[in-house]
Structure formats: structure tokens, C-alpha cells
Write a protein that holds these residues in place. Sequence first.
Motif, PDB file in Angstrom:
ATOM      1  N   LEU A  93      60.643   5.803 -54.044  1.00 29.48           N
ATOM      2  CA  LEU A  93      61.022   4.458 -53.873  1.00 29.48           C
ATOM      3  C   LEU A  93      61.750   4.151 -52.487  1.00 29.48           C
ATOM      4  N   ASP A  94      62.256   5.268 -51.896  1.00 29.91           N
ATOM      5  CA  ASP A  94      62.836   5.040 -50.771  1.00 29.91           C
ATOM      6  C   ASP A  94      61.939   5.027 -49.188  1.00 29.91           C
ATOM      7  N   LEU A  95      60.951   5.164 -49.539  1.00 29.49           N
ATOM      8  CA  LEU A  95      59.850   5.161 -48.307  1.00 29.49           C
ATOM      9  C   LEU A  95      59.013   3.543 -48.439  1.00 29.49           C
ATOM     10  N   PRO A  96      58.813   3.040 -47.535  1.00 28.95           N
ATOM     11  CA  PRO A  96      57.790   1.710 -47.611  1.00 28.95           C
ATOM     12  C   PRO A  96      56.330   2.210 -48.254  1.00 28.95           C
ATOM     13  N   THR A  97      56.058   1.362 -48.858  1.00 34.73           N
ATOM     14  CA  THR A  97      54.651   1.406 -49.333  1.00 34.73           C
ATOM     15  C   THR A  97      53.405   1.944 -48.331  1.00 34.73           C
ATOM     16  N   GLU A 153      48.704  -7.488 -52.199  1.00 30.74           N
ATOM     17  CA  GLU A 153      48.926  -7.562 -50.694  1.00 30.74           C
ATOM     18  C   GLU A 153      49.520  -6.417 -50.327  1.00 30.74           C
ATOM     19  N   LYS A 154      49.525  -5.422 -51.096  1.00 35.25           N
ATOM     20  CA  LYS A 154      50.019  -3.820 -50.868  1.00 35.25           C
ATOM     21  C   LYS A 154      48.967  -2.968 -51.017  1.00 35.25           C
ATOM     22  N   HIS A 155      47.569  -3.374 -51.376  1.00 35.15           N
ATOM     23  CA  HIS A 155      46.406  -2.590 -51.726  1.00 35.15           C
ATOM     24  C   HIS A 155      46.085  -1.597 -50.489  1.00 35.15           C
ATOM     25  N   GLU A 156      46.164  -2.319 -49.235  1.00 39.06           N
ATOM     26  CA  GLU A 156      45.627  -1.682 -48.058  1.00 39.06           C
ATOM     27  C   GLU A 156      46.769  -0.824 -47.555  1.00 39.06           C
ATOM     28  N   ALA A 157      47.919  -0.966 -47.859  1.00 41.73           N
ATOM     29  CA  ALA A 157      49.043  -0.061 -47.555  1.00 41.73           C
ATOM     30  C   ALA A 157      48.906   1.401 -48.388  1.00 41.73           C
ATOM     31  N   VAL A 158      48.533   0.926 -49.761  1.00 41.88           N
ATOM     32  CA  VAL A 158      48.593   2.067 -50.711  1.00 41.88           C
ATOM     33  C   VAL A 158      47.215   2.954 -50.422  1.00 41.88           C
ATOM     34  N   ASP A 159      46.283   2.185 -50.198  1.00 41.50           N
ATOM     35  CA  ASP A 159      45.064   2.818 -49.843  1.00 41.50           C
ATOM     36  C   ASP A 159      45.205   3.864 -48.323  1.00 41.50           C
ATOM     37  N   SER A 160      45.798   3.315 -47.703  1.00 40.89           N
ATOM     38  CA  SER A 160      46.239   4.096 -46.514  1.00 40.89           C
ATOM     39  C   SER A 160      46.632   5.240 -46.865  1.00 40.89           C
ATOM     40  N   GLY A 161      47.864   5.031 -47.405  1.00 40.69           N
ATOM     41  CA  GLY A 161      48.895   6.255 -47.737  1.00 40.69           C
ATOM     42  C   GLY A 161      48.179   7.241 -48.735  1.00 40.69           C
TER      43      GLY A 161
END
Length: 186
Positions: A93-97, A153-161
Motif C-alpha cells: 500500500l505504501d508504494l505507488p501503483t 487508468e492504472k492498468h498500464e502501471a500495473v502491467d509495467s510493475g
Amino acid sequence: MKCIVGLGNPGRKFKKTRHNIGFMVIDELVDRHNWKLKKDKFNGKSTVEFLGNEKVILLQPQTYMNLSGGSIRPLIDFYNIAVDDVLVIYDDLDLPTGKIRLRQKGSHGGHNGIRSTIEHLGTKEFKRLRIGIGRPSGQMQVVDYVLGSFPKEKHEAVDSGIQKAADACEAWLEKSFSEVMNEFNN
């Protein structure tokens, strides 16, 4: 032999939730290498494979998040894997998506899957790969947030992570964990 564990909750209901990002990384590794996870006798889904010269076990505990250690401990005991050769992947929870952070050891930080892992392994000194899921906004309860899906809107960041986390796992099979931390924590 090394063991890479992705934490999450079993079942279709939880498949795409924030709490299952550890499972998503294991799924990415399985897909990349055309491997198959099978139900095992350790209350998990696992596979034993070779990547380069390194033998690796991938594990998704099927015990639900809060009981994850009950799957990890019997598996590493059976295969005689040192705790130093275990990497646990989980949501933070403490890190950005999508942001990833590797650590050599630490407390559970309120994460029940890590709390269970610490209890079963009898130590806080195991490798971790945390993947950011961000914090809930407003009055949303943490439990509802982690068991919810990522917004579009978070899917790109999630996939990158997920991709970066899988890359870090593969790098750990060839390099020291310190080298991998230096490479991926920037």
C-alpha cells in the motif's frame, strides 16, 4: 535451488484484485517460459523448472493470503531450500501503483501474508519483492481496497510493475540479490 513465491488469494473472485499482484507475477513468469503450475501437496500451485543453470520453484499458495506461510514452509522443507533462497512477492500500500522495491528482510508492516510467512519460517530474514498498489482514497476501508480490482487508468502501471517484477525475479536467478536490488530499486 531457489523458490519464488507470489502471494494472493485463490479463486476466480480474487483473480484480478490488488491483493493478487504476487500471483500475477508468477503467472507472468509461467507465461514467459511456457511452464505450467500444478496443484501440489503443499496447499499451493507450483512448478519446478530450470532457467539457465538455476533450478527454481514457483509457488502460489492456495491457503488464502493470511495463511500463506502454511504453504511455503512445507514446500521449502520438502525441497530442502534455505530461507536465504526464498523470494516472496506481494502487494504494498505504501508504494505507488506499479512501483517495485526489493528488500533483504524486514517486518510484516501490517501485511497478513508476510506476517504468516514470518511466523512459519521463524525469521524476518527472507527476500521480498514488493509491488505498489497505492492507498485507498477517502473513507474506503483497506480490506475493501486490496480486494478490489485496479481501475482502468492504472492498468498500464500495473502491467509495467508486473513486467519489472518478473524481470527482477529472472535477474535473481543469475546475479546476487544485492546486484538485483541495485538494478531494480532505482
